[in-house]
Write an enzyme that holds these catalytic residues in place. Sequence first.
Site, short mmCIF file in Angstrom:
data_model
loop_
_atom_site.label_atom_id
_atom_site.label_comp_id
_atom_site.label_asym_id
_atom_site.label_seq_id
_atom_site.Cartn_x
_atom_site.Cartn_y
_atom_site.Cartn_z
CD GLU A 62 27.90 36.90 30.03
OE1 GLU A 62 28.40 36.22 30.96
OE2 GLU A 62 27.51 36.41 28.98
CB CYS A 122 32.41 38.50 38.74
SG CYS A 122 33.45 37.84 37.43
CB CYS A 127 38.48 37.03 25.87
SG CYS A 127 40.10 36.68 26.60
CB CYS A 152 41.10 29.66 27.70
SG CYS A 152 42.42 30.72 28.31
CB CYS A 184 37.01 30.44 28.35
SG CYS A 184 36.33 32.02 28.87
N GLY A 234 37.06 38.83 29.25
CA GLY A 234 38.25 39.59 28.89
C GLY A 234 39.48 39.24 29.70
CD GLU A 235 44.62 38.28 30.73
OE1 GLU A 235 44.09 37.20 31.06
OE2 GLU A 235 45.37 38.92 31.50
CB SER A 281 43.69 31.29 34.64
OG SER A 281 42.78 32.24 35.09
CG LEU A 282 48.90 26.66 37.01
CD1 LEU A 282 49.96 27.37 36.19
CD2 LEU A 282 49.47 26.33 38.39
CG HIS A 283 42.94 26.58 34.10
ND1 HIS A 283 42.11 26.56 35.20
CD2 HIS A 283 42.69 27.75 33.48
CE1 HIS A 283 41.39 27.67 35.22
NE2 HIS A 283 41.74 28.41 34.20
CG ASN A 289 30.90 26.65 35.32
OD1 ASN A 289 29.97 26.17 35.96
ND2 ASN A 289 31.73 27.55 35.81
CB CYS A 323 33.53 33.21 31.54
SG CYS A 323 34.63 33.95 32.66
N1 SAH Z 1 41.22 36.36 31.43
C1 SAH Z 1 41.34 36.23 32.86
C2 SAH Z 1 40.07 36.51 33.63
C3 SAH Z 1 38.76 35.99 33.11
S1 SAH Z 1 38.31 34.32 33.28
C4 SAH Z 1 41.90 34.86 33.19
O1 SAH Z 1 42.12 34.08 32.30
O2 SAH Z 1 42.18 34.62 34.36
C5 SAH Z 1 38.03 33.99 34.96
C6 SAH Z 1 38.33 32.54 35.31
O3 SAH Z 1 37.34 31.63 34.82
C7 SAH Z 1 39.66 32.07 34.71
O4 SAH Z 1 40.37 31.34 35.67
C8 SAH Z 1 39.19 31.17 33.59
O5 SAH Z 1 40.19 30.28 33.22
C9 SAH Z 1 37.97 30.53 34.21
N2 SAH Z 1 37.03 29.89 33.29
C10 SAH Z 1 36.68 30.26 32.05
N3 SAH Z 1 35.79 29.41 31.52
C11 SAH Z 1 35.56 28.48 32.45
C12 SAH Z 1 34.74 27.32 32.49
N4 SAH Z 1 33.99 26.94 31.46
N5 SAH Z 1 34.76 26.57 33.61
C13 SAH Z 1 35.52 26.94 34.68
N6 SAH Z 1 36.31 28.02 34.70
C14 SAH Z 1 36.34 28.78 33.58
#
Ligand code: SAH
Length: 342
Positions: A85, A98, A105, A109, A112, A152-153, A207-209, A283, A326
């Site tokens: 995508e 994007c 991946c 996470c 995701c 993907g990462e 991506s800290l979260h 999301n 994603c």
């Molecule tokens: N693998 C990389 C890049 C892809 S994800 C990474 O982890 O950064 C891009 C961003 O979207 C990341 O910050 C990821 O954590 C976030 N993301 C993935 N699923 C999500 C969701 N359901 N809601 C909000 N952010 C999400």
Amino acid sequence: MTKDELRLALSEINLPKFRADQVFSWLHQKGVSSFDEMTNISKDLRQALSKKFEIRSCAIETKRVSKEDGTIKYLFRLFDGEYIESVLMKYKYGYSLCVSTQVGCRMGCKFCASTLGGVIRDLSASEILSQIHVAQNDENVRVSHVVLMGMGEPFDNFENVKRFLFLANSEDALGLSMRNISLSTCGIVPKIYELMDMNLQLTLSVSLHAPNDKIRSALMPINKKYNVSELIKACRDYVNKTSRRISFEYSMISGVNDSDECAEELSKLLKGMLCHVNLIPVNNVRENNFVKSNDKQLKKFVSILEKNSVNVTVRRTLGKDIEASCGQLRKKHIASEGRDES
Ligand code: SAH
């Protein structure tokens, strides 16, 4: 291939430099997806080229346009029938795409959709570049900004991503400014150092979260390998060496990582670092139960960070009505084909 590689490859079939340069420009400036489109090259030669070489571009499988904001989500089909995508977004400053770096991946996470079936394979540099060319040609626009934030990462496919960066940045190819490229990682620490040593002008997004190991490890398995303090140390080193501001992505999940205490802890963690926090209301993904934080808590979180002098913005949601985030669309599409990868 880089221009030098292409010149060498074509010299093996006795083609002069200028032919290689023509082919390079068809591929990297006009973004064609077949040799037949290379109209200043004779038919015989085009046939010879297509016998020996292959252009691995992306084909548009489906395209969804948001009625709310014009955001476009592409589902691309690759040469081997896999899907990825890309999302095209229009901003005041231009078009941003994007792009995906892998099919699926393997980072796992919890929130995701891209990772639900694991990783299928890496994308080649051509397949990453092609996402830009196909979107540009389809919409007849120029993409000025690229974020490696699709499926993907990027650090799990770093060799191809480096090749992509080099080619996308080349003056005689897309000519994308490094400053307009963002690379997002879930936090593979050794690769942050590798990128640091390349001293590029791109923006690193992390991506800290979560502000601590307890919450982060529950959301992101990678944290068990490289914990929060190792990650933040790498980020501080990165900023010191490159003088580039780091962007932290923080998905706001109700009752999980959005408390006042989390905001205080995050402020302490990032204190004094040249950085920016991007809060993203999580999301909804069908396969999990995460719910986005309510507006009141989101505002509170922002105000705590601001009170502690941490730069923060809330990311605008685009493409809500087209499953733009994603992995959502690919997942649905392969289920509709009767394939189940999980
Ligand atoms: N693998 C990389 C890049 C892809 S994800 C990474 O982890 O950064 C891009 C961003 O979207 C990341 O910050 C990821 O954590 C976030 N993301 C993935 N699923 C999500 C969701 N359901 N809601 C909000 N952010 C999400």
